[in-house]
Design a protein around this motif. Structure first.
Motif, PDB file in Angstrom:
ATOM      1  N   VAL A 151       0.873  -1.174   0.000  1.00 37.21           N
ATOM      2  CA  VAL A 151       0.000   0.000   0.000  1.00 37.21           C
ATOM      3  C   VAL A 151       0.912   1.227   0.000  1.00 37.21           C
ATOM      4  O   VAL A 151       1.678   1.443   0.941  1.00 37.21           O
ATOM      5  N   PHE A 152       0.840   2.016  -1.062  1.00 33.47           N
ATOM      6  CA  PHE A 152       1.645   3.238  -1.153  1.00 33.47           C
ATOM      7  C   PHE A 152       0.859   4.381  -0.524  1.00 33.47           C
ATOM      8  O   PHE A 152      -0.300   4.633  -0.888  1.00 33.47           O
ATOM      9  N   VAL A 153       1.490   5.096   0.415  1.00 31.97           N
ATOM     10  CA  VAL A 153       0.829   6.191   1.135  1.00 31.97           C
ATOM     11  C   VAL A 153       1.630   7.469   0.898  1.00 31.97           C
ATOM     12  O   VAL A 153       2.767   7.594   1.354  1.00 31.97           O
ATOM     13  N   LEU A 154       1.045   8.420   0.189  1.00 36.72           N
ATOM     14  CA  LEU A 154       1.699   9.699  -0.084  1.00 36.72           C
ATOM     15  C   LEU A 154       1.332  10.689   1.017  1.00 36.72           C
ATOM     16  O   LEU A 154       0.168  11.096   1.141  1.00 36.72           O
ATOM     17  N   ARG A 155       2.331  11.092   1.835  1.00 39.77           N
ATOM     18  CA  ARG A 155       2.106  12.034   2.933  1.00 39.77           C
ATOM     19  C   ARG A 155       2.754  13.393   2.652  1.00 39.77           C
ATOM     20  O   ARG A 155       2.553  14.333   3.412  1.00 39.77           O
ATOM     21  N   SER A 156       3.533  13.497   1.607  1.00 43.78           N
ATOM     22  CA  SER A 156       4.181  14.766   1.259  1.00 43.78           C
ATOM     23  C   SER A 156       3.156  15.736   0.688  1.00 43.78           C
ATOM     24  O   SER A 156       2.142  15.342   0.116  1.00 43.78           O
ATOM     25  N   THR A 157       3.434  17.032   0.830  1.00 41.13           N
ATOM     26  CA  THR A 157       2.553  18.069   0.298  1.00 41.13           C
ATOM     27  C   THR A 157       3.009  18.464  -1.097  1.00 41.13           C
ATOM     28  O   THR A 157       4.180  18.784  -1.308  1.00 41.13           O
ATOM     29  N   LEU A 158       2.063  18.454  -2.047  1.00 45.71           N
ATOM     30  CA  LEU A 158       2.373  18.688  -3.456  1.00 45.71           C
ATOM     31  C   LEU A 158       1.291  19.549  -4.094  1.00 45.71           C
ATOM     32  O   LEU A 158       0.165  19.618  -3.590  1.00 45.71           O
ATOM     33  N   PRO A 159       1.585  20.184  -5.245  1.00 41.09           N
ATOM     34  CA  PRO A 159       0.500  20.743  -6.043  1.00 41.09           C
ATOM     35  C   PRO A 159      -0.466  19.632  -6.452  1.00 41.09           C
ATOM     36  O   PRO A 159      -0.052  18.480  -6.667  1.00 41.09           O
ATOM     37  N   VAL A 160      -1.738  19.948  -6.553  1.00 41.29           N
ATOM     38  CA  VAL A 160      -2.730  18.931  -6.913  1.00 41.29           C
ATOM     39  C   VAL A 160      -2.381  18.276  -8.244  1.00 41.29           C
ATOM     40  O   VAL A 160      -2.546  17.060  -8.419  1.00 41.29           O
ATOM     41  N   SER A 161      -1.868  19.054  -9.185  1.00 41.30           N
ATOM     42  CA  SER A 161      -1.548  18.503 -10.506  1.00 41.30           C
ATOM     43  C   SER A 161      -0.439  17.463 -10.458  1.00 41.30           C
ATOM     44  O   SER A 161      -0.297  16.664 -11.391  1.00 41.30           O
ATOM     45  N   VAL A 162       0.362  17.455  -9.386  1.00 37.99           N
ATOM     46  CA  VAL A 162       1.484  16.514  -9.295  1.00 37.99           C
ATOM     47  C   VAL A 162       1.027  15.170  -8.732  1.00 37.99           C
ATOM     48  O   VAL A 162       1.706  14.157  -8.901  1.00 37.99           O
ATOM     49  N   VAL A 163      -0.130  15.121  -8.076  1.00 38.16           N
ATOM     50  CA  VAL A 163      -0.615  13.863  -7.507  1.00 38.16           C
ATOM     51  C   VAL A 163      -0.752  12.798  -8.593  1.00 38.16           C
ATOM     52  O   VAL A 163      -0.326  11.650  -8.427  1.00 38.16           O
ATOM     53  N   GLY A 164      -1.342  13.177  -9.722  1.00 39.51           N
ATOM     54  CA  GLY A 164      -1.483  12.229 -10.822  1.00 39.51           C
ATOM     55  C   GLY A 164      -0.142  11.774 -11.372  1.00 39.51           C
ATOM     56  O   GLY A 164       0.010  10.608 -11.774  1.00 39.51           O
ATOM     57  N   ARG A 165       0.842  12.662 -11.374  1.00 41.46           N
ATOM     58  CA  ARG A 165       2.175  12.282 -11.858  1.00 41.46           C
ATOM     59  C   ARG A 165       2.842  11.308 -10.906  1.00 41.46           C
ATOM     60  O   ARG A 165       3.559  10.395 -11.331  1.00 41.46           O
ATOM     61  N   VAL A 166       2.604  11.479  -9.595  1.00 39.70           N
ATOM     62  CA  VAL A 166       3.125  10.509  -8.627  1.00 39.70           C
ATOM     63  C   VAL A 166       2.492   9.141  -8.864  1.00 39.70           C
ATOM     64  O   VAL A 166       3.180   8.107  -8.893  1.00 39.70           O
ATOM     65  N   ARG A 167       1.186   9.124  -9.056  1.00 41.54           N
ATOM     66  CA  ARG A 167       0.488   7.854  -9.297  1.00 41.54           C
ATOM     67  C   ARG A 167       1.019   7.184 -10.563  1.00 41.54           C
ATOM     68  O   ARG A 167       1.248   5.967 -10.574  1.00 41.54           O
ATOM     69  N   GLU A 168       1.257   7.952 -11.606  1.00 44.55           N
ATOM     70  CA  GLU A 168       1.795   7.385 -12.842  1.00 44.55           C
ATOM     71  C   GLU A 168       3.175   6.776 -12.621  1.00 44.55           C
ATOM     72  O   GLU A 168       3.484   5.684 -13.146  1.00 44.55           O
ATOM     73  N   ARG A 169       4.036   7.451 -11.848  1.00 43.42           N
ATOM     74  CA  ARG A 169       5.375   6.923 -11.568  1.00 43.42           C
ATOM     75  C   ARG A 169       5.288   5.621 -10.778  1.00 43.42           C
ATOM     76  O   ARG A 169       6.042   4.672 -11.039  1.00 43.42           O
ATOM     77  N   VAL A 170       4.389   5.572  -9.801  1.00 44.16           N
ATOM     78  CA  VAL A 170       4.235   4.362  -8.998  1.00 44.16           C
ATOM     79  C   VAL A 170       3.735   3.215  -9.874  1.00 44.16           C
ATOM     80  O   VAL A 170       4.268   2.094  -9.826  1.00 44.16           O
ATOM     81  N   GLU A 171       2.728   3.475 -10.689  1.00 44.38           N
ATOM     82  CA  GLU A 171       2.172   2.426 -11.544  1.00 44.38           C
ATOM     83  C   GLU A 171       3.192   1.939 -12.569  1.00 44.38           C
ATOM     84  O   GLU A 171       3.267   0.740 -12.872  1.00 44.38           O
ATOM     85  N   ARG A 172       4.003   2.854 -13.084  1.00 42.98           N
ATOM     86  CA  ARG A 172       4.981   2.488 -14.105  1.00 42.98           C
ATOM     87  C   ARG A 172       6.151   1.711 -13.525  1.00 42.98           C
ATOM     88  O   ARG A 172       6.658   0.763 -14.147  1.00 42.98           O
ATOM     89  N   ALA A 173       6.586   2.081 -12.323  1.00 44.39           N
ATOM     90  CA  ALA A 173       7.804   1.492 -11.764  1.00 44.39           C
ATOM     91  C   ALA A 173       7.551   0.229 -10.954  1.00 44.39           C
ATOM     92  O   ALA A 173       8.431  -0.635 -10.860  1.00 44.39           O
ATOM     93  N   ALA A 174       6.382   0.100 -10.364  1.00 42.37           N
ATOM     94  CA  ALA A 174       6.126  -1.024  -9.453  1.00 42.37           C
ATOM     95  C   ALA A 174       6.007  -2.337 -10.210  1.00 42.37           C
ATOM     96  O   ALA A 174       5.601  -2.377 -11.372  1.00 42.37           O
TER      97      ALA A 174
END
Length: 430
Positions: A111-134
């Motif tokens: 379970v990946f838990v993002l606790r860092s504070t980011l611009p809303v537009s970056v949340v989707g980019r984090v999800r894409e990186r996790v999905e691509r790399a995992a």
């Protein structure tokens, strides 16, 4: 595979890890690049000051529930992998690279838990990186921190939790993890969860900017903003105006910029209120330096170095910035803070100062007048950024942003409204 890996053992990650280990009896490993910090935690010591943190860390380490390491591969041994790395403004690429490094170690069971504070537009980019790399499809959740430093432990245990996830697996996982805490859990989308965090701090920053704008206007009108705000708030439920004062630290100066990122600001139909309010607060330091320098001091005693009252953290501190800029102007600067070690004691700091700057509204400065009268030169003046000094208790002039002229006689409104006592003023924490 069980327990929680917390990536980043800083002021967000370590208190949360300590609560999970101490209160919920969950096995937690903190992963941090700082070997000294890792060693400190493993000896059962908190590497920074935070109420109750030392007790929680010591107990959890002694019980074997909390450990720390510099080895990123440790994430593979834990069900939950929570990222608390600080993402600075305009440094998204480096942050995303770090996310991808850890995501390469994740599988379907994580379970990946993002606790860092980011611009809303970056949340989707984090999800894409996790999905691509995992190696698989780990559950993706966003759980932003909403803590006030100095209250982190108590707020982790009791504040409502806002969790963003798009699937049932993520919801079940976070309910299982957080269900033991005595708090509400509000589930929403990942983007909305991050939006809520940015709203929190952008609202607070805007509220403080209103107070500071009032102070700037009061200076032009030669009126006392603190007195006026007190009267405006008194038994008038529609007003909750905080006192003026500098805004600094990690979150408030950054989160309004995250809220108004390029995706929003590129739209000409979107008013940019939060950038304007942030600009008002950012100007406070320069205005303070300019007004202090107008007295042409040769030595200034800066009382308070942390970024807010009651804490020892000097990260992005307005007080440090003011002290540095005064030194750049050729002024000799002495410093004292009751919470920050390695500075002068207050008596030494005051000796020789022709201007005493109250830079932080620490509770310990609530009765500082007698100490100033005794130890500062008789011809010195006090410059109070927080309106906390009782002018009538000083034997010298006292000025400050928004404080108005120092009256030579009692205020015409009487002792209870003399601008030094503020029973009705809102002392909102910055």
């Amino acid at each position: 595979m069980n327990g929680v890996a917390v990536v980043g053992a800083g002021r967000v990650g370590l208190p949360w890890a300590a609560v999970l280990a101490h209160e919920l009896r969950i096995d937690v490993t903190c992963i941090d690049t700082c070997a000294d910090r890792v060693e400190t935690i493993n000896r059962g010591h908190a590497p920074f000051s935070e109420p109750q943190l030392q007790q929680y860390v010591s107990s959890a380490v002694e019980d074997g529930r909390l450990t720390a390491t510099t080895d990123p591969d440790t994430v593979t041994e834990h069900e939950y992998v929570a990222v608390t790395i600080n993402n600075r403004h305009d440094e998204d690429d480096g942050f995303l690279s770090s996310i991808e490094d850890y995501a390469q170690r994740l599988t379907d069971d994580h379970v990946f838990v993002l606790r860092s504070t980011l611009p809303v537009s970056v949340v989707g980019r984090v999800r894409e990186r996790v999905e691509r790399a995992a190696d698989g499809s780990p559950a993706f959740t966003v759980f932003p921190e909403r803590l006030a430093e100095g209250k982190a432990i108590s707020e982790i245990e009791t504040l409502p939790k806002v969790v963003g996830t798009d699937d049932a697996a993520g919801r079940r996982a976070m309910q299982n993890l957080l269900g033991g805490l005595d708090c509400e859990i509000e589930f929403t989308s990942p983007e909305t969860a991050m939006f809520v965090k940015l709203i929190d701090n952008s609202y607070r920053d805007a509220l403080f900017s209103i107070a500071n704008q009032i102070a700037f206007v009061a200076d032009e009108l030669e009126l006392d903003a603190f007195e006026a705000i007190e009267i405006a708030n008194h038994n008038y439920d529609r007003n909750e105006i905080p006192n003026p004062g500098p805004v600094s630290g990690k979150c408030l100066p950054k989160d309004p910029h995250f809220l108004m990122d390029e995706q929003v600001c590129d739209q000409p139909r979107t008013p940019d209120l939060f950038t304007a309010t942030r600009r008002t607060n950012a100007r406070y330091v320069q205005r303070a330096v300019r007004e202090v320098m107008s007295y042409r001091p040769s030595e200034v005693a800066v009382l308070g170095l942390s970024y807010k009252r009651g804490v020892a953290d000097t990260t992005n501190s307005h007080a440090v910035a003011i002290a540095e800029q005064l030194a750049d102007e050729g002024v000799s600067v002495s410093k004292y803070d009751p919470h920050v070690p390695d500075y002068d004691d207050v008596q030494t700091a005051l000796q020789g100062a022709d201007l005493v700057l109250i830079a932080v509204n620490h509770p310990e400065f609530g009765d500082i007048e007698a100490t100033i009268n005794e130890h500062a030169p008789g011809d010195s003046i006090v410059f109070d950024l927080w309106g906390m000094v009782d002018r009538t208790a000083l034997d010298r002039p006292c000025q400050g942003i928004g404080r108005g002229p120092d009256p030579e006689s009692d205020d015409v409104l009487g002792e209870s409204w003399n601008g030094a006592r503020k029973p009705g003023a809102i002392q909102t924490e910055k």
